[in-house]
Design a protein around this motif. Structure first.
Motif, short mmCIF file in Angstrom:
data_model
loop_
_atom_site.label_atom_id
_atom_site.label_comp_id
_atom_site.label_asym_id
_atom_site.label_seq_id
_atom_site.Cartn_x
_atom_site.Cartn_y
_atom_site.Cartn_z
N GLN A 107 0.81 -1.22 0.00
CA GLN A 107 0.00 0.00 0.00
C GLN A 107 0.84 1.27 0.00
O GLN A 107 0.56 2.20 -0.76
CB GLN A 107 -0.93 0.00 1.23
CG GLN A 107 -1.75 1.27 1.38
CD GLN A 107 -2.66 1.21 2.60
OE1 GLN A 107 -2.84 0.15 3.20
NE2 GLN A 107 -3.23 2.33 2.97
N ASP A 108 1.86 1.31 0.85
CA ASP A 108 2.65 2.54 1.00
C ASP A 108 3.85 2.48 0.05
O ASP A 108 4.79 1.72 0.27
CB ASP A 108 3.14 2.66 2.44
CG ASP A 108 3.80 4.02 2.73
OD1 ASP A 108 4.30 4.64 1.77
OD2 ASP A 108 3.81 4.42 3.90
N PRO A 109 3.85 3.28 -1.00
CA PRO A 109 4.93 3.18 -1.99
C PRO A 109 6.28 3.66 -1.48
O PRO A 109 7.32 3.28 -2.03
CB PRO A 109 4.44 4.07 -3.14
CG PRO A 109 3.48 5.02 -2.52
CD PRO A 109 2.83 4.27 -1.39
N TYR A 110 6.29 4.47 -0.43
CA TYR A 110 7.57 4.94 0.11
C TYR A 110 8.16 3.93 1.10
O TYR A 110 9.34 3.62 1.06
CB TYR A 110 7.42 6.30 0.77
CG TYR A 110 8.75 6.91 1.18
CD1 TYR A 110 9.67 7.32 0.22
CD2 TYR A 110 9.11 7.05 2.52
CE1 TYR A 110 10.90 7.87 0.58
CE2 TYR A 110 10.33 7.60 2.89
CZ TYR A 110 11.22 8.00 1.91
OH TYR A 110 12.45 8.52 2.26
N ALA A 111 7.31 3.43 2.01
CA ALA A 111 7.78 2.46 2.99
C ALA A 111 8.24 1.16 2.33
O ALA A 111 9.02 0.41 2.91
CB ALA A 111 6.67 2.16 4.00
#
Length: 308
Positions: A107-111
């Motif tokens: 879901q989180d593209p940065y994490a």
């Protein structure tokens, strides 16, 4: 596995009575919280080239189902088959060949990215792990091709995650997911953290890659409008159980379970006059939990609903 729950009995992925229970947590004075059934007796099939949408409110068990299916977490019980082979509980060495064919987009593209690793190295890492790049120049060529495939300039390969927008970061994650030419991808709410205008671009990219590469998706999402646009079939989860599953149009046009009807009634309408007079259907989850003995029954061809 009940093959009638699949649109095609020649399934790529088959899940049979999958359960994931988290143990009770010890509190003060020795008290223990009751075990949590995050996934409870879930069964479904996914045919090659199909997109199955998995929807439900937060905490319904959608993401846990995806993680357990890929063996990122071990199931408490049940069976997972991929290409006809039972992969439940395989050791890491035995599971490695299947890793090439089964990928996940978070879901989180940065994490999901390593902030200290150039994105080109990040995308190329699976090629190194599986020994698919004979030389550095071959590796860079394959990574550059992956960048172009997801709509990124290969000149960005030496940049770091903080230099990209959210949509670009998710394109990097998609490039990594398809680097090994997988057959199956779990997309775990891959557009939730993105701007609305970018969401449509990423969904279109998923469709283009499916057409080009023959991918099969388990697409987990909250946005029911995107689910209707992208998916062939939809499964609705409530407190760890699938309460309704069927062809996309059947679910949206003829929902059978009260929870499904409540979810669909909450979809906003882009017309202020209609929206002003619309009344979403209420559903008390705690008062309407399905009994443990309830089973999915057929209401139409390929359309099943959990008995009340």
């Amino acid at each position: 596995m009940n093959e009638s729950l699949s649109a095609n009995c020649q399934s790529l992925v088959s899940v049979n009575r999958l359960c994931k229970t988290y143990g009770g947590v010890k509190r003060f004075f020795g008290a223990t919280t009751p075990p949590l059934k995050a996934v409870n007796n879930v069964s479904f099939d996914i045919a090659p080239g199909e997109t199955l949408g998995l929807v439900g409110e937060s905490g319904s068990g959608k993401s846990t189902t995806g993680r357990v299916l890929l063996q990122l977490e071990q199931p408490t019980s049940g069976e997972i088959s991929f290409k006809g082979n039972n992969i439940t509980g395989l050791s890491k060495p035995m599971l490695k060949p299947y890793r090439r064919d089964m990928q996940i987009i978070f879901q989180d593209p940065y994490a999901s990215l390593n902030p200290r690793m150039a994105v080109g190295e990040f995308v190329g890492e699976p090629l190194d792990v599986h020994g698919l790049a004979g030389s550095r120049s071959e590796r860079e060529g394959r990574v550059a091709a992956l960048f172009r495939k997801v709509g990124l300039d290969p000149a960005f390969m030496k940049r770091f995650p903080h230099e990209f927008s959210g949509g670009q970061r998710q394109r990097v994650n998609i490039a990594r997911a398809i680097a090994l030419n997988p057959a199956f991808i779990v997309a775990d709410e891959p557009i939730t953290a993105l701007d609305v205008s970018i969401q449509a671009q990423i969904v279109n990219l998923f469709q283009d890659l499916q057409d080009e590469l023959g991918l099969t998706y388990l697409f987990i999402a909250h946005d029911l409008s995107m689910i209707r646009y992208l998916c062939h079939r939809v499964a609705v989860m409530l407190r760890g159980r699938i309460v309704e599953i069927g062809p996309c149009e059947a679910i949206f046009e003829n929902p059978q379970h009260p929870y499904t009807r409540a979810l669909l009634s909450a979809i906003p309408v882009p017309d202020p006059d209609i929206e002003r007079d619309r009344h979403p259907i209420s559903f008390d989850v705690n008062a309407n939990l399905p009994p443990e003995a309830a089973i999915l029954r057929s209401v139409d061809e390929g359309h099943f609903v959990l008995e009340a």
